[in-house]
Design a protein around this motif. Structure first.
Motif, PDB file in Angstrom:
ATOM      1  N   TYR A  57       0.820  -1.222   0.000  1.00  0.00           N
ATOM      2  CA  TYR A  57       0.000   0.000   0.000  1.00  0.00           C
ATOM      3  C   TYR A  57       0.847   1.262   0.000  1.00  0.00           C
ATOM      4  CZ  TYR A  57       0.874  -1.295   4.885  1.00  0.00           C
ATOM      5  OH  TYR A  57       1.464  -1.713   6.053  1.00  0.00           O
ATOM      6  N   TRP A  60       0.857   3.443  -3.188  1.00  0.00           N
ATOM      7  CA  TRP A  60      -0.222   4.397  -3.444  1.00  0.00           C
ATOM      8  C   TRP A  60      -0.251   5.516  -2.411  1.00  0.00           C
ATOM      9  CZ3 TRP A  60      -5.020   0.830  -4.786  1.00  0.00           C
ATOM     10  CH2 TRP A  60      -4.906   0.401  -6.126  1.00  0.00           C
ATOM     11  N   SER A  67      -8.774   0.706   2.958  1.00  0.00           N
ATOM     12  CA  SER A  67      -9.597   1.058   1.804  1.00  0.00           C
ATOM     13  C   SER A  67     -10.266  -0.174   1.193  1.00  0.00           C
ATOM     14  CB  SER A  67      -8.765   1.779   0.750  1.00  0.00           C
ATOM     15  OG  SER A  67      -7.686   0.976   0.323  1.00  0.00           O
ATOM     16  N   THR A  76     -11.458   5.954   4.598  1.00  0.00           N
ATOM     17  CA  THR A  76     -11.163   4.799   3.741  1.00  0.00           C
ATOM     18  C   THR A  76     -11.556   5.063   2.287  1.00  0.00           C
ATOM     19  OG1 THR A  76     -13.332   3.757   4.087  1.00  0.00           O
ATOM     20  CG2 THR A  76     -11.584   3.214   5.650  1.00  0.00           C
ATOM     21  N   GLN A  77     -11.786   6.307   1.939  1.00  0.00           N
ATOM     22  CA  GLN A  77     -12.220   6.631   0.590  1.00  0.00           C
ATOM     23  C   GLN A  77     -11.229   6.121  -0.445  1.00  0.00           C
ATOM     24  OE1 GLN A  77     -12.871  10.833   0.534  1.00  0.00           O
ATOM     25  NE2 GLN A  77     -14.744  10.749   1.755  1.00  0.00           N
ATOM     26  N   ARG A  78     -11.780   5.552  -1.514  1.00  0.00           N
ATOM     27  CA  ARG A  78     -10.970   5.015  -2.597  1.00  0.00           C
ATOM     28  C   ARG A  78     -10.868   6.033  -3.721  1.00  0.00           C
ATOM     29  NH1 ARG A  78     -13.827   0.954  -0.275  1.00  0.00           N
ATOM     30  NH2 ARG A  78     -15.737   1.492  -1.382  1.00  0.00           N
ATOM     31  N   LYS A  79      -9.658   6.205  -4.239  1.00  0.00           N
ATOM     32  CA  LYS A  79      -9.454   7.162  -5.322  1.00  0.00           C
ATOM     33  C   LYS A  79      -9.933   6.566  -6.641  1.00  0.00           C
ATOM     34  CE  LYS A  79      -5.457   9.295  -3.056  1.00  0.00           C
ATOM     35  NZ  LYS A  79      -4.007   9.620  -3.149  1.00  0.00           N
ATOM     36  N   HIS A  82      -7.759   4.533  -8.994  1.00  0.00           N
ATOM     37  CA  HIS A  82      -7.354   3.186  -8.607  1.00  0.00           C
ATOM     38  C   HIS A  82      -8.446   2.153  -8.865  1.00  0.00           C
ATOM     39  CE1 HIS A  82      -4.447   5.267  -5.560  1.00  0.00           C
ATOM     40  NE2 HIS A  82      -3.925   5.179  -6.776  1.00  0.00           N
ATOM     41  N   TYR A  86     -15.788  -1.078  -6.648  1.00  0.00           N
ATOM     42  CA  TYR A  86     -15.105  -1.690  -5.507  1.00  0.00           C
ATOM     43  C   TYR A  86     -14.268  -2.875  -5.949  1.00  0.00           C
ATOM     44  CZ  TYR A  86     -14.306  -4.414  -1.288  1.00  0.00           C
ATOM     45  OH  TYR A  86     -13.713  -5.150  -0.287  1.00  0.00           O
ATOM     46  N   TYR A  89     -11.216  -1.936  -7.806  1.00  0.00           N
ATOM     47  CA  TYR A  89     -10.250  -1.383  -6.858  1.00  0.00           C
ATOM     48  C   TYR A  89      -9.496  -2.494  -6.135  1.00  0.00           C
ATOM     49  CZ  TYR A  89      -8.317   1.351  -2.998  1.00  0.00           C
ATOM     50  OH  TYR A  89      -7.461   1.928  -2.095  1.00  0.00           O
ATOM     51  N   TYR A  93      -5.571  -3.099  -6.221  1.00  0.00           N
ATOM     52  CA  TYR A  93      -4.832  -3.098  -4.948  1.00  0.00           C
ATOM     53  C   TYR A  93      -3.998  -4.373  -4.829  1.00  0.00           C
ATOM     54  CZ  TYR A  93      -4.057  -2.750   0.141  1.00  0.00           C
ATOM     55  OH  TYR A  93      -3.498  -2.673   1.403  1.00  0.00           O
TER      56      TYR A  93
END
Length: 475
Positions: A57, A60, A67, A76-79, A82, A86, A89, A93
């Motif tokens: 991680y 990033w 996340s 925990t917001q996901r960009k 990326h 979900y 992502y 990840y």
């Protein structure tokens, strides 16, 4: 809507205080094993340790693991870059494994800096909740030594082994952080169901065979860590929601989110760990009982001594994991935090996060060097000490030597720079009569008096840094 950075930082810090909150004094059981008691006593003498959160991680520059968790938390917001969904992502990840190549990894550089700063033990994240192992497990291919990971061809690919061996050779106690939940294995987050929150995503009582596989998976990985990596002094288990259902404390908000039985048989795991590593301290965080040998408030300091072994884990920056341009705490703040913790009988586990290149930011090294300058002068008041009443009076904080012949009094001041008073003035602990008084760092003669159980010292002609330290000695 985008949140301002300061709000985001507040959410992160608030979460971690909330996430591991529990009634730390309730249900504590002192260990009876003589080797554990001895190890715990030595650990309490050490006072200051290095914590390191490190994994894929870091590439990033995001909060470690969280996340992946579908709980509705702002931090925990996901960009979008990326992954738009979900599941996209999660795939991206997990593919970070294929680009993780921290070629600047040099544990001797970390150990040298930490030792100079006065740190005595290290706790390293061998596996966080995302399930990526920083050691050579045989239970999964999601690991740093897998051929899928570019760093696997490096002679230092098993970074856990390299860190443990290096720090051990420098006299550190060795702590293995290990996450009980594992969001990568099908035995915990079964792909048949979508994950709903941090907990197991199926009912272990309804699918006991799958849960048994998870228990075996966890047991086997901890067996590897405690068998194949030399002497390990601390097994630091995170993820307190993996616990027997009957241990849930309904007064703690996050524990009320646990809806199913998640007993992984800590008696079996603990017995195995102690067989492999006699005397090992086991820290089953937030689960009171015989496997929580010390308690671990996170990003916070108890207001009063707890009367049991404890350790505050606190970040040097704002994040446990590496984020670009993190804001590192000033050395004065770190010294003040150390003083407050040890005056209340605790240990300070200071987290520094390596980056994707495998090294600390230079600013972290600068802080450690600044700490070293203070510690070189004042270490006798820090290590092998215990709390003593009155603990804290105004700007003064107290510790005592274990033989009770020395009382150390720390003076702190508000503001960005230490404000040295013209006189130090503070009450003595009850029944303590000093025959000698020192201001550490000063070798000249002091002017001091003891009247009505109160010490008054004319401040010496020396520039003290971060905190003043007075040492009172009795015959």
């Amino acid at each position: 809507m985008k949140r301002p950075l300061i709000t985001f930082i507040f959410l992160v810090i608030s979460y971690f205080c909330y996430a591991q909150a529990h009634n730390v004094s309730d249900g504590y059981q002192a260990p009876s094993d003589p080797l554990v008691v001895e190890n715990l006593e030595e650990w309490q003498d050490m006072k200051f340790g290095l914590f390191m959160h490190w994994g894929t991680y870091s590439q990033w520059g995001i909060v470690e693991s969280w996340s992946l968790c579908p709980e509705d938390e702002g931090w925990t917001q996901r960009k979008p870059e990326h992954g738009e969904t979900y599941f996209e992502y999660v795939k991206n990840y997990e593919n970070l494994q294929t680009t993780f190549n921290p070629t600047d990894f040099d544990p001797a550089k970390w150990s040298d800096a930490a030792k100079a700063a006065g740190m005595k033990y290290v706790v390293f994240t061998t596996k966080h909740h995302d399930g990526f192992t920083m050691f050579d497990t045989q239970e999964s291919d999601y690991k740093i030594t897998s051929p899928k990971t570019p760093f696997s061809t490096n002679p230092k690919a098993d970074v856990t082994k390299e860190i443990f061996n290096t720090f051990r050779s420098d006299g550190f106690k060795i702590g293995a952080y290990f996450s009980k939940p594992d969001w990568h294995t099908d035995y915990y987050w079964w792909p048949y169901f979508p994950p709903k929150d941090r907990n197991v995503n199926y009912d272990p009582e309804k699918y006991p065979e799958r849960w048994e596989k998870f228990k075996n998976f966890t047991f086997n990985q901890i067996n590897e860590l405690t068998s194949n990596y030399g002497q390990v002094d601390i097994l630091w288990l995170d993820g307190g929601w993996v616990r027997p259902f009957n241990t849930i404390d309904p007064s703690v908000e996050w524990q009320r989110t646990i809806k199913v039985e998640q007993d992984i048989d800590m008696d079996k795991i603990g017995a195995m760990a102690r067989k492999n590593q006699p005397g090992i301290i086991v820290v089953d965080r937030t689960v009171p009982g015989k496997w929580e040998n010390y308690v671990t408030p996170e990003q916070s300091i108890p207001e009063q001594p707890l009367g049991i072994p404890w350790e505050s884990c606190i970040t040097m920056g704002n994040s446990f994991s590496y984020v670009p341009n993190d804001q590192y705490k000033p050395a004065k703040t770190i010294v003040e935090t150390l003083v407050k913790i040890i005056s209340r009988g605790g240990n300070y586990l200071l987290n520094i996060a390596p980056g994707p290149n495998g090294d600390f930011d230079q600013e972290a090294y600068d802080r450690l060097e600044e700490l070293a300058s203070w510690m070189n002068i004042n270490e006798s008041a820090v290590f092998a000490t215990r709390a003593v009443a009155p603990y804290h009076k105004g700007d003064y904080y107290y510790t005592r030597s274990k033989d009770q012949k020395v009382v150390n009094v720390f003076h702190l001041s508000e503001g960005s720079k230490y404000q040295q008073p013209t006189q130090f003035k503070f009450p003595l602990p009850s029944g303590f009569v000093p025959t000698e008084v020192k201001v550490l760092g000063y070798t000249g003669e002091l002017q001091w008096t003891n009247e009505n159980n109160e010490i008054v010292i004319d401040s010496p002609n020396i520039k003290l840094q971060y905190a003043g330290v007075i040492q009172l000695i009795s015959e």
